[in-house]
Design a protein around this motif. Structure first.
Motif, PDB file in Angstrom:
ATOM      1  N   ASP A  71      -4.732 -44.443   5.818  1.00  0.00           N
ATOM      2  CA  ASP A  71      -4.686 -44.078   4.400  1.00  0.00           C
ATOM      3  C   ASP A  71      -3.963 -42.754   4.183  1.00  0.00           C
ATOM      4  OD1 ASP A  71      -5.246 -43.815   1.663  1.00  0.00           O
ATOM      5  OD2 ASP A  71      -7.279 -44.585   1.906  1.00  0.00           O
ATOM      6  N   ARG A  72      -2.921 -42.762   3.351  1.00  0.00           N
ATOM      7  CA  ARG A  72      -2.216 -41.539   2.960  1.00  0.00           C
ATOM      8  C   ARG A  72      -2.568 -41.107   1.538  1.00  0.00           C
ATOM      9  NH1 ARG A  72       3.952 -42.952   5.116  1.00  0.00           N
ATOM     10  NH2 ARG A  72       3.412 -43.155   7.345  1.00  0.00           N
ATOM     11  N   CYS A  73      -3.449 -41.859   0.913  1.00  0.00           N
ATOM     12  CA  CYS A  73      -3.824 -41.608  -0.477  1.00  0.00           C
ATOM     13  C   CYS A  73      -5.146 -40.857  -0.559  1.00  0.00           C
ATOM     14  CB  CYS A  73      -3.917 -42.937  -1.225  1.00  0.00           C
ATOM     15  SG  CYS A  73      -4.424 -42.804  -2.949  1.00  0.00           S
ATOM     16  N   LYS A  74      -6.113 -41.307   0.180  1.00  0.00           N
ATOM     17  CA  LYS A  74      -7.449 -40.706   0.123  1.00  0.00           C
ATOM     18  C   LYS A  74      -7.686 -39.866   1.370  1.00  0.00           C
ATOM     19  CE  LYS A  74     -12.266 -41.749  -0.780  1.00  0.00           C
ATOM     20  NZ  LYS A  74     -13.322 -42.782  -0.768  1.00  0.00           N
ATOM     21  N   PRO A  75      -7.944 -38.573   1.209  1.00  0.00           N
ATOM     22  CA  PRO A  75      -8.145 -37.726   2.388  1.00  0.00           C
ATOM     23  C   PRO A  75      -9.390 -38.117   3.172  1.00  0.00           C
ATOM     24  CG  PRO A  75      -8.642 -36.517   0.371  1.00  0.00           C
ATOM     25  CD  PRO A  75      -8.033 -37.811  -0.045  1.00  0.00           C
ATOM     26  N   ARG A  76      -9.329 -37.894   4.470  1.00  0.00           N
ATOM     27  CA  ARG A  76     -10.445 -38.284   5.348  1.00  0.00           C
ATOM     28  C   ARG A  76     -11.740 -37.600   4.930  1.00  0.00           C
ATOM     29  NH1 ARG A  76     -11.323 -40.282  10.647  1.00  0.00           N
ATOM     30  NH2 ARG A  76     -13.575 -40.260  10.943  1.00  0.00           N
ATOM     31  N   TRP A  77     -11.659 -36.330   4.515  1.00  0.00           N
ATOM     32  CA  TRP A  77     -12.893 -35.631   4.157  1.00  0.00           C
ATOM     33  C   TRP A  77     -13.581 -36.289   2.972  1.00  0.00           C
ATOM     34  CZ3 TRP A  77     -13.700 -33.794  -0.677  1.00  0.00           C
ATOM     35  CH2 TRP A  77     -12.594 -33.483  -1.481  1.00  0.00           C
ATOM     36  N   LEU A  78     -12.792 -36.867   2.046  1.00  0.00           N
ATOM     37  CA  LEU A  78     -13.393 -37.511   0.887  1.00  0.00           C
ATOM     38  C   LEU A  78     -14.050 -38.829   1.279  1.00  0.00           C
ATOM     39  CD1 LEU A  78     -13.972 -37.433  -2.107  1.00  0.00           C
ATOM     40  CD2 LEU A  78     -11.685 -38.362  -2.538  1.00  0.00           C
ATOM     41  N   SER A  79     -13.412 -39.573   2.171  1.00  0.00           N
ATOM     42  CA  SER A  79     -14.045 -40.787   2.691  1.00  0.00           C
ATOM     43  C   SER A  79     -15.346 -40.451   3.413  1.00  0.00           C
ATOM     44  CB  SER A  79     -13.101 -41.519   3.648  1.00  0.00           C
ATOM     45  OG  SER A  79     -12.030 -42.103   2.958  1.00  0.00           O
ATOM     46  N   ASP A  80     -15.325 -39.385   4.207  1.00  0.00           N
ATOM     47  CA  ASP A  80     -16.542 -38.969   4.910  1.00  0.00           C
ATOM     48  C   ASP A  80     -17.653 -38.615   3.921  1.00  0.00           C
ATOM     49  OD1 ASP A  80     -15.302 -39.319   7.341  1.00  0.00           O
ATOM     50  OD2 ASP A  80     -14.841 -37.189   7.619  1.00  0.00           O
ATOM     51  N   SER A  81     -17.281 -37.927   2.844  1.00  0.00           N
ATOM     52  CA  SER A  81     -18.252 -37.552   1.834  1.00  0.00           C
ATOM     53  C   SER A  81     -18.873 -38.779   1.179  1.00  0.00           C
ATOM     54  CB  SER A  81     -17.601 -36.667   0.777  1.00  0.00           C
ATOM     55  OG  SER A  81     -18.490 -36.428  -0.309  1.00  0.00           O
ATOM     56  N   VAL A  82     -18.032 -39.748   0.815  1.00  0.00           N
ATOM     57  CA  VAL A  82     -18.539 -40.949   0.145  1.00  0.00           C
ATOM     58  C   VAL A  82     -19.449 -41.749   1.069  1.00  0.00           C
ATOM     59  CG1 VAL A  82     -17.891 -43.153  -0.903  1.00  0.00           C
ATOM     60  CG2 VAL A  82     -16.632 -41.073  -1.485  1.00  0.00           C
ATOM     61  N   THR A  83     -19.063 -41.918   2.330  1.00  0.00           N
ATOM     62  CA  THR A  83     -19.914 -42.687   3.243  1.00  0.00           C
ATOM     63  C   THR A  83     -21.259 -41.988   3.462  1.00  0.00           C
ATOM     64  OG1 THR A  83     -18.832 -41.661   5.153  1.00  0.00           O
ATOM     65  CG2 THR A  83     -17.988 -43.768   4.422  1.00  0.00           C
ATOM     66  N   THR A  84     -21.227 -40.672   3.553  1.00  0.00           N
ATOM     67  CA  THR A  84     -22.481 -39.927   3.707  1.00  0.00           C
ATOM     68  C   THR A  84     -23.371 -40.115   2.489  1.00  0.00           C
ATOM     69  OG1 THR A  84     -21.479 -38.253   5.133  1.00  0.00           O
ATOM     70  CG2 THR A  84     -23.491 -37.631   3.977  1.00  0.00           C
ATOM     71  N   ARG A  85     -22.786 -40.008   1.299  1.00  0.00           N
ATOM     72  CA  ARG A  85     -23.571 -40.113   0.079  1.00  0.00           C
ATOM     73  C   ARG A  85     -24.031 -41.544  -0.197  1.00  0.00           C
ATOM     74  NH1 ARG A  85     -20.419 -38.760  -4.240  1.00  0.00           N
ATOM     75  NH2 ARG A  85     -22.337 -38.661  -5.468  1.00  0.00           N
TER      76      ARG A  85
END
Length: 252
Positions: free
Chosen positions: A197-211
């Motif tokens: 993914d070049r659109c969604k940063p990894r840190w944001l994906s990590d945040s969503v999965t955690t939440r």
């Protein structure tokens, strides 16, 4: 299973055209939604409420709701309004609201103690044209391919670019989102991370999965697996409802 497919920004129901036949071959039904301001509804105003209602209009008891990218916000507001009708939620490289925050805030906030904001949206701004009324469009095929479709073949990427529409955020940029029923309903849910993914940063994906309280599923694609690997995505979507959360939902 019946999958209700909700697109993200600049896209519309057309983006699922290659996925729906693959779901059908696996014995499942896919129903793609045009959100207001997109696709066949491009002339309509786009608001949090009417985007939610567009999903509710097609939602049936026992459906699986799939939200791609910004569509994660929309499947969340729909699930908040009708939690008993949703069998499972699948966030595909998708975003998740933060209780009492606007959508831009939810996209920019990192998970840390001081509530730091990170509003760097990377290279995308250089790819966009902004009209006087704030409407955004992709200015070039090269930018759209780099951002969304770098693992698609040339004809597919060109086809997708030709279908991209304008993005008008409407009240989503200023209206805080509250979905208290969603947080308490504890609906079964999954997250799919696109590894290229070049659109969604990894840190944001990590945040969503955690939440979301889930262990992410993965697919080795760009932000648009429904175009680059539709069969693989269809298989993954059918597997996702067999997973269960590993932790609680976190509103913030």
């Amino acid at each position: 299973m019946r999958f209700v497919l909700v697109h993200g920004g600049f896209h519309a129901a057309w983006c699922w055209d290659r996925l729906i036949p693959e779901l059908a071959e696996l014995g499942h039904e896919g129903v793609a939604v045009d959100l207001p301001g997109h696709g066949k509804l491009v002339a309509q105003e786009s608001t949090i409420a009417n985007r939610r209602d567009a999903i509710l209009d097609v939602l049936r008891d026992g459906d699986v709701l799939v939200g791609h990218s910004g569509g994660g916000f929309d499947i969340t507001t729909a699930a908040d309004a009708a939690p008993d009708r949703v069998a499972h939620l699948i966030y595909l490289a998708a975003a998740l609201p933060r209780e009492g925050r606007t959508f831009p805030e939810a996209m920019a906030m990192r998970d840390n103690e001081d509530g730091e904001f990170d509003a760097d949206v990377g290279a995308m701004l250089s790819y966009l044209h902004f009209a006087d009324d704030g409407t955004m469009t992709f200015a070039s095929y090269e930018g759209a391919r780099d951002y969304f479709y770098h693992d698609c073949d040339e004809p597919t990427a060109r086809w997708a670019f030709d279908h991209l529409g304008p993005e008008r955020f409407g009240d989503t940029t200023v209206t805080p989102v509250s979905v208290p029923t969603f947080w308490s309903a504890d609906i079964p849910r999954s997250y799919i991370r696109c590894l290229q993914d070049r659109c969604k940063p990894r840190w944001l994906s990590d945040s969503v999965t955690t939440r979301l309280g889930v262990t992410p599923l993965t697919i080795d694609t760009s932000h648009s697996p429904f175009l680059s690997r539709p069969r693989e995505l269809a298989t993954l979507l059918t597997q996702a409802p067999t997973t269960t959360p590993t932790g609680p939902l976190l509103p913030n």
